[in-house]
Design an enzyme around this catalytic site. Structure first.
Site, mmCIF file in Angstrom:
data_model
loop_
_atom_site.group_PDB
_atom_site.id
_atom_site.type_symbol
_atom_site.label_atom_id
_atom_site.label_comp_id
_atom_site.label_asym_id
_atom_site.label_seq_id
_atom_site.Cartn_x
_atom_site.Cartn_y
_atom_site.Cartn_z
ATOM 1 N N ASP A 202 0.841 -1.129 0.220
ATOM 2 C CA ASP A 202 0.050 0.062 0.088
ATOM 3 C C ASP A 202 0.992 1.306 -0.068
ATOM 4 O OD1 ASP A 202 -2.757 -1.318 0.079
ATOM 5 O OD2 ASP A 202 -2.144 -1.597 2.174
ATOM 6 N N ARG A 365 -10.059 -0.279 5.729
ATOM 7 C CA ARG A 365 -8.726 -0.283 5.912
ATOM 8 C C ARG A 365 -8.284 0.829 6.842
ATOM 9 N NH1 ARG A 365 -5.052 0.413 1.135
ATOM 10 N NH2 ARG A 365 -4.590 2.570 1.655
#
Length: 380
Positions: A202, A365
């Protein structure tokens, strides 16, 4: 319609509405369309029940001005303080642990993450660094007040606010992975590609990418929609000593520009100006001391100091090495109440976009940032 299937650029779909414009996105046409979309999710359709957690529906109006650039901060990894016998995280006789593979992936029953003490959180940081990714079942994250979950994850680092994605109203710290009722994105996407796999870690374009990261399911399809994870430490170790030595000292550029352009081209937002960062191709974990490959095809653009053909050739080899090494991967199946915790420094991942179109996939998330990537000398 949705903000994103995964973190990747290639799988990004048009936002539901409310792009960040000079009027804060409050033009009547967009606002009406936005309300209709929300109403359909809240009430459900003839194919789907109402959304389970409407407070987690994505919005793009958490702010009316662009954010300033992220500033560097001093990160402390609490895994350094952990008791490596994990007495608070994995008390003997109370917890069931299933090691999915020898190197990467565990599934745990019998511990409630929200009830961990600070000592338990320290042990969580260490355990996840060692196991790369851990699925905790029967968790209460989704049903707790959102602020509690945000505060919980903030123990592990400064919250990252995503540059383009939707978030729950009032909580821009939460990045939402969302495919709503009757979404036909799968049909469209697979007309352009033969598969949906997009390996990445990410937001690696940030100066301080994430470490301990949390993903928890809100709604999921009846089957499919799993997430793949790959062990970047073992991927590094599998290379020959001479090849590993050659990688040391090399840096690669990671870019967030393409992700912002993809959002803006689809009528979305850009909270900050795009950034690029140079990171070592081999990074060292600050707690375990392990070395891991740190490149991914979604955000890594080129190797510093290499000509294009040289850089492309080496990066392609590394990408193929990661993607094809199924003996270094694990697959997490989403079930109600699942919280997946992984270490973005030593694992990469990809969503599997294989569920039947028309079903909802809704996942939240939390992405605490960690230290700037660094490498330690080659040691054989």
């Amino acid at each position: 319609m949705a903000p994103s299937l995964t973190e990747s650029v290639g799988l990004r779909a048009p936002p539901v509405t409310l792009p960040l414009k000079s009027d804060g996105g409050q033009n009547k046409e967009n606002l009406v369309g936005y309300k209709i979309e929300r109403e359909r999710e809240i009430k459900g359709t003839d194919k789907l029940p109402p959304i389970s957690y409407p407070e987690y529906l994505p919005v793009w109006d958490n702010e009316t001005e662009r954010y300033p650039p992220l500033e560097l901060f001093e990160h402390y990894d609490h895994g350094k303080d952990a008791d490596a016998s994990f007495p608070d995280l994995l008390p003997k006789g109370q917890v069931e642990v299933d090691q999915i593979t020898p190197f990467i992936g565990s599934e745990i029953h019998g511990v409630q993450l929200s009830q961990l003490s600070d000592k338990g959180k320290d042990q969580l940081a260490l355990y996840v660094a060692q196991r790369r990714v851990v699925a905790f079942r029967d968790q209460d994250f989704a049903s707790r007040p959102i602020q509690e979950v945000v505060d919980y994850a903030g123990y592990f680092g400064r919250h990252h606010i995503h540059q383009t994605s939707g978030a729950p109203k009032g909580f821009p710290e939460i990045h939402l992975v969302f495919r709503g009722a009757d979404d036909r994105t799968g049909d469209t996407f697979l007309k352009q590609r033969t598969n949906t796999i997009a390996w990445h870690s990410d937001i690696t374009f940030e100066k301080q990418p994430p470490g301990t990261t949390f993903l928890y399911v809100l709604d999921g399809p009846t089957t499919g929609g799993d997430t793949l994870f790959a062990d970047m430490v073992q991927a590094y170790k599998r290379l020959s000593p001479g090849f590993r030595e050659r990688l040391h000292g090399l840096k690669a550029v990671h870019s967030g520009l393409e992700q912002i352009n993809a959002s803006l081209n689809r009528g979305g937002i850009a909270r900050r100006d795009p950034v690029t960062s140079e990171h070592p191709i081999v990074r060292t974990h600050p707690v375990t001391g392990e070395k891991a490959l740190y490149v991914n095809p979604q955000f890594t653009r080129y190797i510093v100091g290499y000509k294009k053909e040289e850089s492309d050739h080496l990066l392609k080899f590394l990408y193929d090495h990661i993607a094809l090494s199924q003996d270094l991967q694990t697959r997490i199946r989403w079930k109600a109440g699942t919280v997946v915790v992984w270490d973005n420094r030593v694992a990469c991942h990809s969503a599997v976009f294989d569920w039947e179109d028309g079903q909802r996939r809704h996942i939240a998330r939390l992405t605490p940032q960690a230290e700037p990537p660094y490498e330690t000398p080659f040691d054989g």
